[in-house]
Design an enzyme around this catalytic site. Structure first.
Site, short mmCIF file in Angstrom:
data_model
loop_
_atom_site.label_atom_id
_atom_site.label_comp_id
_atom_site.label_asym_id
_atom_site.label_seq_id
_atom_site.Cartn_x
_atom_site.Cartn_y
_atom_site.Cartn_z
N LYS A 257 0.83 -1.20 0.00
CA LYS A 257 0.00 0.00 0.00
C LYS A 257 0.87 1.25 0.00
O LYS A 257 0.63 2.18 -0.76
CB LYS A 257 -0.92 0.00 1.23
N GLN B 225 -5.19 -1.44 9.47
CA GLN B 225 -4.96 -2.77 8.89
C GLN B 225 -5.54 -3.85 9.81
O GLN B 225 -5.22 -3.89 11.00
CB GLN B 225 -3.45 -2.99 8.67
N ASP C 293 -11.37 2.81 3.63
CA ASP C 293 -11.76 1.40 3.48
C ASP C 293 -13.25 1.28 3.19
O ASP C 293 -13.71 0.23 2.73
CB ASP C 293 -11.44 0.64 4.78
#
Ligand code: NDP
Length: 305
Positions: free
Chosen positions: A53, A97, A120
């Site tokens: 990422k 995460q 997200d």
């Protein structure tokens, strides 16, 4: 001829499109779009994801920082960290995460992320926007599935779509996004009666189950489009041989493990008119969509759109 839906190509297209948008944010706001990633603990898969990422963000021109608090951090201290990121102006996107260590209340943490920075797309506010058909940050993996279908000219409107899986991360938002594209959508799960029979009604079949090669020939109507979201590592030789066939063990022999989706790869290739392979299908899209969400968040926060 069977069409292989190439996730790497779609990812590269999305990344390319992100670059001028990141530059436009810079020009307008005198700063690049900003992404903060919180990584707690030493889960090796999470570490690989986070590295990918941050690398991709750098390639696009997104400022990014990874915060790795001590794995013993409490829920309260992690909440404090998120509150700070929520008010930092140069941070447009916050990604926590998953999975978090067991002692942390993951739901509390995800709820604390400011919805306008929830890249997200998991916050109930953003889920609510999706459910009510309003613009907002969409969950990356299912949004990536829509992108790969559209960019490969797969018609969605008016078609029967069957989604196996109803998780908040993939299955549910996938069903809502397909509905938004005017498909007729059926959602299946572990209690669905006659799962193969329901799946055979699909023009578009999306598998997001987490069970290696569970979807076999009897689930797939010949000519259907099959999207395999699953990512499972097979480490047992006998199982790998059962799935890939004794003549196709070179990849397994090389690494001692092999990735497989939720759909049996041979059955999918034989029966589908178009399909996403594993690896190289849906997997690469998730990070690309995260980058696009970060830029969208920056555009909204800086008043560009
Ligand atoms: P979850 O475990 O959260 O959800 C799995 C879903 O599958 C549940 O709804 C469950 O039903 C359903 N299910 C499980 N077993 C069966 C069965 N035997 N028959 C029918 N339905 C079943 O998984 P996720 O949604 O998080 O992930 C699904 C897959 O997608 C995994 O392989 C994961 O690795 C992969 N993934 C890939 C990503 C990517 O970037 N490509 C990103 C995210 C996930 P029920 O609700 O009834 O329990």
């Amino acid at each position: 001829m069977t069409q292989i839906l190439d996730g790497n190509r779609t990812r590269d297209q999305i990344k390319e499109e992100c670059i001028p948008r990141a530059q436009a944010v810079y020009k307008h706001a005198r700063r690049p779009p900003g992404l903060a990633v919180i990584l707690v603990g030493t889960n090796p898969a999470s570490q690989v994801y986070v590295r990918n990422k941050t690398k991709t963000a750098g390639e696009i021109g997104i400022y990014n920082e990874t915060l790795s608090p001590d794995p013993s951090i409490t829920t309260e201290d992690l909440l404090r960290l998120i509150r700070i990121l929520n008010i930092r102006n140069e941070i447009d996107g916050i990604l926590v995460q998953l999975p978090l260590p067991d002692h942390i209340d993951a739901q509390k943490i995800l709820l604390a992320v400011a919805p306008e920075k929830d890249v997200d797309g998991f916050h109930p506010y953003n889920m609510g926007l999706l459910a009510t058909g309003r613009p907002g940050l969409r969950p990356c993996t299912p949004a990536g599935v829509i992108e790969i279908l559209k960019r490969n000219h797969i018609p969605i409107a008016g078609r029967n779509a069957v989604v196996i899986g109803r998780s908040t991360i993939v299955g549910k938002p996938m069903a809502l996004l397909l509905l938004e594209e005017n498909a007729t959508v059926t959602v299946c799960h572990s209690k669905t009666a006659d799962l193969p029979g329901v799946c055979r009604t699909a023009d578009i079949l999306v598998a997001a189950i987490g069970r290696p090669a569970m979807v076999t020939a009897d689930f797939i109507r010949p000519g259907a489009v099959v999207v395999d979201v699953g990512i499972n590592a097979i480490t047992e030789r006998a199982r790998a041989e059962q799935i890939f066939g004794p003549g196709n063990m070179a990849a397994f022999e090389k690494r001692g493990s092999q990735l497989v989706g939720d759909v049996h790869p041979g059955d999918m290739a034989r029966l589908a008119s178009a399909y996403t392979p594993v690896p190289g299908g849906v997997g690469p899209l998730t990070i690309a969509m995260l980058m696009r969400n970060t830029i969208e968040a920056a555009e909204r926060r800086t008043g560009l759109c």
